[in-house]
Design an enzyme around this catalytic site. Structure first.
Site, PDB file in Angstrom:
ATOM      1  CB  CYS A   1      -0.743  -1.432 -13.452  1.00 54.41           C
ATOM      2  SG  CYS A   1      -2.151  -0.587 -12.761  1.00 54.41           S
TER       3      CYS A   1
ATOM      4  NE  ARG B   1      -3.988   6.466  -7.330  1.00 50.19           N
ATOM      5  CZ  ARG B   1      -3.767   5.324  -6.695  1.00 50.19           C
ATOM      6  NH1 ARG B   1      -4.295   5.124  -5.502  1.00 50.19           N
ATOM      7  NH2 ARG B   1      -3.042   4.369  -7.269  1.00 50.19           N
TER       8      ARG B   1
ATOM      9  CG  ASP C   1       3.569   0.732  -8.788  1.00 53.31           C
ATOM     10  OD1 ASP C   1       3.225  -0.307  -8.224  1.00 53.31           O
ATOM     11  OD2 ASP C   1       2.825   1.392  -9.536  1.00 53.31           O
TER      12      ASP C   1
ATOM     13  CG  HIS D   1      -0.811  -5.139 -10.392  1.00 55.64           C
ATOM     14  ND1 HIS D   1      -1.116  -4.016 -11.138  1.00 55.64           N
ATOM     15  CD2 HIS D   1      -1.440  -6.170 -11.021  1.00 55.64           C
ATOM     16  CE1 HIS D   1      -1.895  -4.361 -12.157  1.00 55.64           C
ATOM     17  NE2 HIS D   1      -2.105  -5.663 -12.103  1.00 55.64           N
TER      18      HIS D   1
ATOM     19  CE  LYS E   1      -6.568  -4.921  -1.833  1.00 52.68           C
ATOM     20  NZ  LYS E   1      -6.439  -3.455  -1.722  1.00 52.68           N
TER      21      LYS E   1
ATOM     22  CD  GLN F   1       1.329   3.400  -5.642  1.00 51.49           C
ATOM     23  OE1 GLN F   1       1.336   2.930  -6.766  1.00 51.49           O
ATOM     24  NE2 GLN F   1       0.345   3.199  -4.791  1.00 51.49           N
TER      25      GLN F   1
ATOM     26  CG  HIS G   1       3.175  -3.394 -12.623  1.00 51.07           C
ATOM     27  ND1 HIS G   1       3.551  -2.085 -12.482  1.00 51.07           N
ATOM     28  CD2 HIS G   1       1.948  -3.518 -12.062  1.00 51.07           C
ATOM     29  CE1 HIS G   1       2.580  -1.420 -11.859  1.00 51.07           C
ATOM     30  NE2 HIS G   1       1.599  -2.265 -11.601  1.00 51.07           N
TER      31      HIS G   1
END
Length: 643
Positions: free
Chosen positions: A341, A370, A390, A517, A471, A388, A392
């Site tokens: 993000c 991570r 992912d 997100h 979320k 991911q 946005h």
């Protein structure tokens, strides 16, 4: 005094009445079943005194909190038994956890405890249970508690108390701590606990592991004993049966047997994907792109490493730094990205946008890292290196509702292709957060409105939102009853402020966009691990790394077998050839073990007719058919993307 019951009824009680008194006043059956009491929403011992006007709920074995309470009780019984059997043992902590409990011990030098000792420990635990030892709470001064645990040579309890005092708010110092005693055992504990040990009907010790004190590799390595407990032997037996089934489905074992991936000490927490596993990975990424492109997502690619200034701007440097891999070059602090993000926000800011371009939808199956503690790493489920599905979205305030609804549609469509039923959860503002209350009110309200407008049932998970916004999370249940949190939609007013994101509106002025997100499957690694266990490694045709394997019966059939393989590969069917000098029965058995959906057996008749003899995994012979007909079948199943 009076108390208010969940149905609104007022219950008259004597002054100083306890939860046990309240249960008895309602009925003798409830009094016998009562384990604890919820007072104004907080769990308390039955012996805790009530206050006038308290909202009251009696906790029984059918209550949501009951199993956690029972398992906390059983952890104390485990500690009591271990102290009986191993004089000089030092005790640490013993909380209830999902599906069970554990307790950490430092055993005397030379003492090693393994699962071979479980029967002996369980027998001693049963003695404490049979004795129906009461759980008695006592609030004592800090000094008295410290003196007691120093005298008993329990340094971990001493450290816990000292830290409680040291970390207390200056305006609210810790002067007393609570102790719980059952039989001869006394533990430092907040509680609550059930009335006594006899409520523990069925328990089982399950495993032993090493655990550093407080998760710090520089501290003492303790022995952690895991167990579980239930209110009936039948429930325990059903749970243990599910665990056995889970062992058979363990993605780490199946990943190795099916030649999907492996792990190595040279890169802890990172999977090495083998060709078959990479094929599976690529199929999922391709599926993600197929879902995204018609919905207007543009795929981008951002760097792996960013200057610390980006992470300071996003807030991760202060709130997430311990989970980031940090490095230093040319007098600059840098960090490997743990999420996409901030990079997407930076990318949006680097270009000038008109309101006519919005919404801008970026997607990126980018690599993330991570710094998870080594003790928490678990196959594909908890890793350091992952990606991911992912995305946005940057949109106007007026577009938020439509974009959130579109995200809901995408996630339901995506997860529905795998045959999952989906539960929805709205997670609200956490205690540690950024942004104003007004921002949070607006964001939570918009997510609620989208869920309710779509007629979706959802539960609220108070305080579990991301630090930058609330979320919607999506949970699925696998084939053996385990729940997994997968997709998420997060509404964020904070990042656009922090990154000073703007677009030019119809009034020719700069305005602040809203950021959403979104992920449907979440981490590909975790999703693949979950799919392996859900299907026990038996993937549907569209996802199977090897969709078909060609099995010539004898060497004279090898040329035709290779021709069939070539035809299938030309049609982009994922196929392998087993031309070993083994019997066809052995080849079929091996293909079954590899869980390959289709086996194509080739003998004299098939070679002469230009056909293949088709076998389906687990189902057996389906007769002969032309190669082109089989190709059409696989292509159709692949295009349908059905589970």
């Amino acid at each position: 005094m009076k108390a208010l019951l969940p149905d609104g009824t007022e219950l008259q009680l004597d002054d100083g009445a306890t939860g046990a008194d309240a249960a008895a006043a309602i009925g003798a059956g409830l009094a016998r079943a009562a384990l604890a009491v919820k007072v104004d929403g907080a769990l308390r011992d039955l012996s805790a005194p009530l206050h006038d006007g308290a909202r009251l709920e009696i906790v029984t074995p059918s209550s949501d909190e009951a199993l956690e309470l029972l398992r906390h009780d059983t952890a104390h019984v485990l500690a009591a038994a271990v102290i009986d059997l191993y004089p000089g043992v030092k005790i640490s902590i013993g909380p209830p956890i999902e599906n069970g409990f554990y307790y950490d011990f430092e055993f005397p030098d030379g003492t090693v405890v393994s699962d071979a000792d479980f029967e002996r420990i369980e027998q001693k635990m049963r003695e404490h249970v049979k004795a129906d030892e009461r759980f008695v709470r006592e609030d004592v001064s800090v000094g008295e508690a410290l003196e007691r645990f120093v005298r008993e040579n329990q340094p971990y309890k001493v450290e816990l108390i000292e830290d409680l005092v040291k970390n207390a708010d200056a305006g609210d110092p810790v002067e007393t701590v609570s102790l719980y005693t059952n039989g001869p055992f006394t533990d430092l504990c907040r509680g609550p606990h059930g009335p006594g040990t006899k409520r523990i009907k069925a328990f089982k010790l399950q495993s032993v592991a090493g655990a550093y004190w407080r998760g710090d590799a520089s501290r003492t390595m303790l022995t952690r004993i895991y167990g579980t407990a239930f209110f009936s032997k039948d429930d325990l037996a059903a749970h243990l049966e599910r665990l056995e089934e889970a062992k058979k489905r363990d993605h780490r074992r199946l990943g190795r047997e099916l030649k999907l991936f492996q792990f190595s000490a040279v890169s802890p927490g990172s999977a090495f994907w083998l060709p078959r596993g990479t094929s599976l990975w690529n199929s999922l990424v391709a599926f993600t792109r197929e879902m995204n492109e018609p919905r207007g997502y543009q795929e981008v690619k951002t760097p792996l490493i960013f200057d610390s200034e980006l992470w300071r701007t996003s807030g991760h440097w202060d709130k997430y730094r311990e989970n980031m891999f940090v490095t230093h070059a040319e007098d600059r602090d840098l960090a490997v990205k743990p999420m996409n993000c901030p990079g997407h926000a930076h990318l949006f800011r680097s270009q000038r946008h008109s309101y006519r371009e919005l919404p801008v939808r970026y997607s990126e199956p980018g690599l993330l890292h991570r710094n998870e503690p080594s003790g928490t790493l678990h196959g594909l489920m908890r890793v350091r290196h992952f990606a991911q599905d992912d995305a946005h979205i940057f949109c106007t305030e007026e577009q938020v509702h439509g974009e959130v609804v579109a995200c809901l549609d995408l996630i339901f469509d995506t997860l529905g292709r795998f045959g999952f039923e989906i539960d929805v959860e709205l997670s609200t503002r956490p205690e540690r957060r950024i942004g104003t209350d007004e921002m949070w009110d607006r964001a939570e309200g918009k997510l609620r409105a989208a869920l309710e407008q779509q007629g979706l049932r959802y539960r609220v998970n108070e305080g579990d939102g991301a630090f930058y916004g609330p979320k919607i999370d999506f949970h699925v249940t696998d084939s053996i009853g385990r729940s997994w949190q997968l997709g998420t939609v997060q509404l964020d007013y904070s990042f656009p402020e922090r990154f000073e994101l703007t677009y030019v509106g119809a009034d020719d002025r700069e305005h602040r966009p809203v950021m959403i997100h979104r992920a449907a499957m979440g981490s590909y690694e975790r999703f693949i691990g979950m799919l392996i266990e859900h299907w026990a490694g038996e993937f549907p045709v569209w996802l199977a790394p090897v969709q078909a394997i060609v099995l010539p019966i004898a060497d004279r059939h090898a040329d035709y077998a290779r021709d069939v393989v070539a035809q299938l590969r030309a049609a982009r069917v994922r196929v392998e050839l087993d031309d070993r000098t083994e019997s066809v029965g052995r080849k079929i058995r091996d293909a079954e073990l590899q869980k390959i959906p289709y086996m194509l057996v080739i003998g004299d008749r098939e070679r002469e007719a230009g056909e293949v003899a088709l076998r389906r995994h687990r189902e057996g012979d389906e007769g002969s058919l032309p190669v082109a007909e089989f190709v059409a079948r696989v292509v159709s199943e692949t295009e349908q993307r059905s589970a």
